[in-house]
Design an enzyme around this catalytic site. Structure first.
Site, PDB file in Angstrom:
ATOM      1  CB  THR A   1       5.077  14.887 -15.722  1.00  0.00           C
ATOM      2  OG1 THR A   1       4.699  13.574 -16.114  1.00  0.00           O
ATOM      3  CG2 THR A   1       5.848  14.818 -14.427  1.00  0.00           C
TER       4      THR A   1
ATOM      5  CB  SER B   1       1.209  13.950 -23.392  1.00  0.00           C
ATOM      6  OG  SER B   1       2.227  13.005 -23.184  1.00  0.00           O
TER       7      SER B   1
ATOM      8  CB  THR C   1       7.979  14.303 -21.429  1.00  0.00           C
ATOM      9  OG1 THR C   1       7.662  13.303 -20.461  1.00  0.00           O
ATOM     10  CG2 THR C   1       8.356  15.593 -20.732  1.00  0.00           C
ATOM     11  CG  ASP C   2       4.719   9.743 -21.416  1.00  0.00           C
ATOM     12  OD1 ASP C   2       5.856   9.945 -20.963  1.00  0.00           O
ATOM     13  OD2 ASP C   2       3.826   9.150 -20.784  1.00  0.00           O
TER      14      ASP C   2
HETATM   15  N1  ASP Z   1       2.702  10.584 -18.655  1.00  0.00           N
HETATM   16  C1  ASP Z   1       3.107  11.955 -18.659  1.00  0.00           C
HETATM   17  C2  ASP Z   1       2.544  12.660 -19.869  1.00  0.00           C
HETATM   18  O1  ASP Z   1       3.101  12.519 -20.941  1.00  0.00           O
HETATM   19  C3  ASP Z   1       4.561  12.041 -18.653  1.00  0.00           C
HETATM   20  C4  ASP Z   1       5.076  13.431 -18.773  1.00  0.00           C
HETATM   21  O2  ASP Z   1       4.393  14.399 -18.866  1.00  0.00           O
HETATM   22  O3  ASP Z   1       6.257  13.537 -18.769  1.00  0.00           O
HETATM   23  O4  ASP Z   1       1.607  13.390 -19.728  1.00  0.00           O
END
Ligand code: ASP
Length: 325
Positions: free
Chosen positions: A15, A54, A85-86
């Site tokens: 993200t 991710s 973050t995932d």
């Molecule tokens: N879906 C995103 C990922 O993990 C969420 C994020 O980056 O916070 O790439």
């Protein structure tokens, strides 16, 4: 006068590197553009390793990221990794197990897309940079810095889908924080994780979430040779319905079966419950308790172990480090 600090920024997507062009957020921001958000007197050298959400990070990707971070760590004061973050906690765990360097390796990310109202990416990058450049962060293992909190890789997890303060190390807490651009570390992990290596062979290690009423028949597929090892995420300190124990014992004769507590706090028990399906019974049947590691982290560790040919005994010895024996 202190010498200017040099930092390597490795970008992977997530993200923090996404914008929403009208069809939902996706990766569109280059590593260079992310690096430019750090600013200040720190010399930042950017390497774009991946550009993906991710959930697409594989174990091979994590191993490549570890290799890149290690190579960079020899010439810089610290390494920052911008990551989705995932699955940040899985990559952080994997890197902590693979990397042996005192140079700070710091993961960060963002809950809001690049340029969104109140976006947290730039602030998180800057805080991660402060930590990576700080001599006080040396030798702590891999760290994650989000929302001004400094977390240890083997404790951190994402605990909220959208809050700006989505990461926690509960029940232990963060190691410290970044305040007024100062890095303030209050705690140190009692010891480093054991070192593992990535053997390169794809390892298939599913996680099975067990709940009340789980049917024993659902376990049959995990006995197949296609599954290298199994992680169970279990109620309480490591307990299953009684009618699962024979199927689990059968799987455990041919491959490592590790059980973690699904409680998100506290460790697996060893000698409290003796009923059929209690943790004492599971251990007697050859299952291995994961100690303080949750199922996601246990899975990363077992996948690395299995990829380099570890047998059941080596897997059990690894988890002894996480259960204070
Ligand atoms: N879906 C995103 C990922 O993990 C969420 C994020 O980056 O916070 O790439």
């Amino acid at each position: 006068m202190t010498a200017p600090r040099k930092i390597a920024l490795l970008t992977t997507g997530g993200t923090i590197a996404m914008t929403n062009q009208g069809r939902g957020a996706d990766v569109s921001i280059s590593g260079q553009a992310l690096g430019a958000r750090i600013g200040g007197a720190i010399d930042v050298e950017v390497t774009e390793v991946f550009a993906k959400p991710s959930p697409n990070m594989s174990l091979a990707d994590m191993a490549l990221l570890a290799q890149t971070a290690l190579a960079k760590s020899r010439d810089v004061d610290g390494v920052i990794i911008a990551h989705g973050t995932d699955t940040l906690e899985e990559t952080a765990c994997c890197l902590d197990l693979l990397l042996r360097t005192d140079t700070p390796i710091v993961l960060t990310g963002a809950m809001r897309t690049f340029g969104a109202e109140g976006a947290d990416g730039a602030a998180n990058l800057r805080a991660a940079c402060r930590v990576a450049a700080s001599p006080s962060a040396r030798g702590l293992g891999v760290l994650a810095v989000l929302a001004d909190e400094i977390h240890a890789a083997m404790l951190v997890r994402k605990a909220h889908t959208s809050s700006l303060n989505a990461f926690t190390s509960q029940p232990f807490g963060p190691l410290g924080s970044v305040v007024e651009d100062r890095v303030h570390l209050l705690l140190r992990p009692a010891r480093r994780s054991p070192e593992l290596r990535w053997g390169g062979a794809g390892s298939h290690v599913p996680i099975v979430h067990v709940y009340s009423g789980f049917e024993a028949g659902a376990l049959a597929r995990y006995a197949s040779d296609e599954v290298d090892a199994l992680v169970l995420s279990l109620p309480g300190g490591g307990h299953v319905p009684a009618d699962l124990v024979e199927a689990l014992e059968a799987v455990a004769t041919s491959k490592p079966v590790v059980f973690a507590a699904r409680t998100q706090g506290g460790e697996t028990l060893n000698r409290t419950y003796g009923y059929v399906g209690g943790e004492m019974d599971l251990i007697a049947r050859g299952l291995i308790p994961a100690g303080t590691l949750d199922a996601l982290k246990a899975r990363i560790a077992i996948a690395l172990l299995v990829s380099s040919g570890a047998d059941r005994r080596a897997v059990a010895a690894f988890f002894d480090h996480f259960r204070g024996v």
